[in-house]
Motif scaffolding. Structure first.
Motif, PDB file in Angstrom:
ATOM      1  N   GLY A   1      26.821  32.613  96.719  1.00  0.00           N
ATOM      2  CA  GLY A   1      26.234  32.658  95.512  1.00  0.00           C
ATOM      3  C   GLY A   1      25.200  33.729  95.160  1.00  0.00           C
ATOM      4  O   GLY A   1      25.161  34.594  95.903  1.00  0.00           O
ATOM      5  N   TYR A   2      24.645  33.844  93.931  1.00  0.00           N
ATOM      6  CA  TYR A   2      23.564  35.153  93.840  1.00  0.00           C
ATOM      7  C   TYR A   2      22.846  34.381  92.707  1.00  0.00           C
ATOM      8  O   TYR A   2      22.777  33.541  92.069  1.00  0.00           O
ATOM      9  CB  TYR A   2      24.520  36.050  93.430  1.00  0.00           C
ATOM     10  CG  TYR A   2      25.063  36.016  91.645  1.00  0.00           C
ATOM     11  CD1 TYR A   2      24.626  36.505  90.762  1.00  0.00           C
ATOM     12  CD2 TYR A   2      26.323  35.356  91.637  1.00  0.00           C
ATOM     13  CE1 TYR A   2      24.991  36.493  89.430  1.00  0.00           C
ATOM     14  CE2 TYR A   2      26.951  35.239  90.358  1.00  0.00           C
ATOM     15  CZ  TYR A   2      26.496  35.787  89.372  1.00  0.00           C
ATOM     16  OH  TYR A   2      26.826  35.614  87.969  1.00  0.00           O
ATOM     17  N   VAL A   3      21.673  35.410  92.815  1.00  0.00           N
ATOM     18  CA  VAL A   3      20.839  35.431  91.609  1.00  0.00           C
ATOM     19  C   VAL A   3      20.916  36.892  90.874  1.00  0.00           C
ATOM     20  O   VAL A   3      20.607  37.852  91.637  1.00  0.00           O
ATOM     21  CB  VAL A   3      19.211  35.056  92.141  1.00  0.00           C
ATOM     22  CG1 VAL A   3      18.977  33.683  92.210  1.00  0.00           C
ATOM     23  CG2 VAL A   3      18.787  35.844  92.864  1.00  0.00           C
ATOM     24  N   LYS A   4      21.069  37.025  89.625  1.00  0.00           N
ATOM     25  CA  LYS A   4      21.113  38.480  89.080  1.00  0.00           C
ATOM     26  C   LYS A   4      19.608  38.590  88.602  1.00  0.00           C
ATOM     27  O   LYS A   4      19.115  37.931  87.879  1.00  0.00           O
ATOM     28  CB  LYS A   4      21.877  38.373  87.727  1.00  0.00           C
ATOM     29  CG  LYS A   4      22.098  39.637  87.161  1.00  0.00           C
ATOM     30  CD  LYS A   4      23.259  39.583  86.019  1.00  0.00           C
ATOM     31  CE  LYS A   4      23.518  41.121  85.700  1.00  0.00           C
ATOM     32  NZ  LYS A   4      22.219  41.672  85.131  1.00  0.00           N
ATOM     33  N   ILE A   5      19.095  39.637  89.299  1.00  0.00           N
ATOM     34  CA  ILE A   5      17.635  40.038  88.916  1.00  0.00           C
ATOM     35  C   ILE A   5      17.609  41.323  87.962  1.00  0.00           C
ATOM     36  O   ILE A   5      18.262  42.299  88.243  1.00  0.00           O
ATOM     37  CB  ILE A   5      16.834  40.258  90.176  1.00  0.00           C
ATOM     38  CG1 ILE A   5      16.776  38.926  90.964  1.00  0.00           C
ATOM     39  CG2 ILE A   5      15.325  40.722  89.827  1.00  0.00           C
ATOM     40  CD1 ILE A   5      16.334  39.404  92.462  1.00  0.00           C
ATOM     41  N   ALA A   6      16.725  41.179  86.951  1.00  0.00           N
ATOM     42  CA  ALA A   6      16.880  42.188  85.939  1.00  0.00           C
ATOM     43  C   ALA A   6      16.388  43.618  86.492  1.00  0.00           C
ATOM     44  O   ALA A   6      15.245  43.713  87.299  1.00  0.00           O
ATOM     45  CB  ALA A   6      15.754  41.780  84.577  1.00  0.00           C
TER      46      ALA A   6
END
Length: 436
Positions: A69-74
């Motif tokens: 899974g992942y979180v897309k961080i600006a």
């Protein structure tokens, strides 16, 4: 149905750990005012999503590719490889605009959560279930399996110590990673003589092929009876707690295995037992039965319960023991003492550990182990993993300026290919093991 249960447990356990890991990054980023654009369980490769919704400027969803899974961080070069955003001027809410120490905490957030979860799981398991083991000092000896026979252990050997430390408990002191990793010295008593047996450095290869039970199994003495099952043959024949069985059908028995073999051979027949009760010999008869069980227990279990806070250091020790074992295992792979195809397992191997039946102790024990294993894997200094980002941030903090975006992009690609290659290897290895 068993396969469905197995797959369900794997998906539940891994999904829980993935969400919690990514939540660590998410909460750390939000705490420092960094915008998080996506939060996904599994990967939405090529934009394919099974489910999504937006809340407060962040897209939450489930992808179709179950490889993490992942979180897309600006403002961060990550597995999404979104470099367009990096061409603009840094914005205050972006990852790249924050001090290096804040970015370091964000990257460590998932690992920290995995460690906390692992400690919490083992803490609660220790508190609820305590510990249960077999008193090694009360055994008749051990019975070697395929591995044990190969290294020179003989039936009836009594294993007294491991690397000079007394082996009082069979599983906690003897069947440990210290032994199964190889190069341990077992002090053995055989026919009244004491000798040392050094296990080979590559014994983990055999453990992978045959499982750890093929090292040794406990051989139980005919100890006094500690439990009688209700409505069992033992209860019907008048066997009592404290009785010591000395013979069955006129045959003297000292080992529980010999007793079980005679019961098995006496199916559909009356069984006669001679027992010592309060210093006197008493003859008992069990009616004929098709069962190969009598219905009593006399195994020397050592059980202990722990208080709530007393369980914490024990649970934490078990949790960090997983990381220690992983470090030792990888060390042996790099030294060439253990083959990677023997030591590493992928999702199929993990699924087999969960089993085809629901056992919540086993389930949570595996979740705790996997949480700590994920923490260890993610701290490895491989680009595209958290550990790679941590290394780059530490370099930046030391040299006083960030590494170039071009370098980070290329490093991310290298890391991505390493991870894909590793995934192909473990998947292929799992499939090969199934077809052997």
């Amino acid at each position: 149905m068993g396969i469905v249960i197995m797959v369900g447990q794997v998906l539940l356990g891994l999904s829980l750990l993935i969400i919690l890991h990514e939540l660590g990054h998410f909460l750390a980023a939000r705490a420092f005012g960094i915008k998080v654009e996506k939060f996904y369980l599994f990967f939405d490769a090529w934009g394919v999503k099974l489910f999504k919704f937006n809340y407060k400027g962040c897209e939450y969803g489930i992808g179709w590719l179950p490889l993490g899974g992942y979180v897309k961080i600006a403002g961060m070069i990550d597995e999404s490889m979104d470099t367009e955003q990096m061409k603009g001027e840094p914005q205050p809410w972006e990852f790249r605009s924050k001090p290096a120490w804040q970015r370091l905490i964000v990257m460590l957030g998932g690992i920290i959560v995995n460690v906390i979860v692992g400690i919490l799981v083992f803490w609660m398991l220790t508190f609820k279930y305590g510990s249960s083991d077999v008193d090694n000092t009360q055994l008749y000896g051990v019975k070697p399996g395929i591995i044990g026979t190969k290294v020179g252990i003989q039936e009836g050997d009594k294993i007294l110590a491991v690397n000079g430390k007394k082996a009082n408990l069979f599983y906690q002191d003897l069947m440990t990673s210290e032994v199964l990793m190889g190069d341990a010295v077992l002090t053995v008593e055989r026919a009244g003589q004491t000798l040392d047996i050094r296990l080979p450095k590559d014994i983990l290869n055999d453990v992978s092929d045959h499982k750890r039970n093929e090292l040794v199994q406990p051989m139980f003495k005919m100890l006094p009876v500690t439990l009688i099952e209700k409505n069992s043959r033992a209860e019907k024949m008048g066997l009592a707690v404290g009785d010591s069985i000395v013979s069955i059908n006129g045959k003297a028995v000292q080992k529980l295995d010999d007793f079980k073999a005679e019961v098995e051979a006496s199916k559909h027949k009356e069984i006669t037992l001679d027992v010592i009760r309060n210093g006197n010999t008493v003859a008992l008869k069990a009616p004929a039965d098709s069962s190969s069980m009598i219905g009593f227990a006399n195994i020397p279990f050592v059980q202990k319960q722990y208080g709530f806070m007393e369980s914490l250091p024990i649970g934490a020790g078990r949790a960090f023991g997983v990381i220690t074992d992983n470090i030792k295992g990888f060390g042996k792979i790099f030294k060439g003492e253990v083959r990677a195809d023997k030591a590493l397992s992928g999702p199929i191997g993990i699924a087999e550990m969960f089993g085809t039946e629901v056992d919540w102790f086993r389930f949570w024990n595996l979740v705790g182990m996997l949480s700590m294993a994920l923490a260890f894997m993610n701290i490895l200094p491989i680009p595209a993993l958290d550990g790679g980002h941590v290394i780059f941030l530490l370099v930046e903090m030391i040299q006083g300026k960030p590494l170039s975006d071009k370098f980070l992009e290329r490093a991310q690609m290298v890391g991505f290919f390493i991870i894909v290659a590793l995934m192909i290897f473990v998947f292929g290895n799992d499939i090969f093991k199934l077809t052997k």
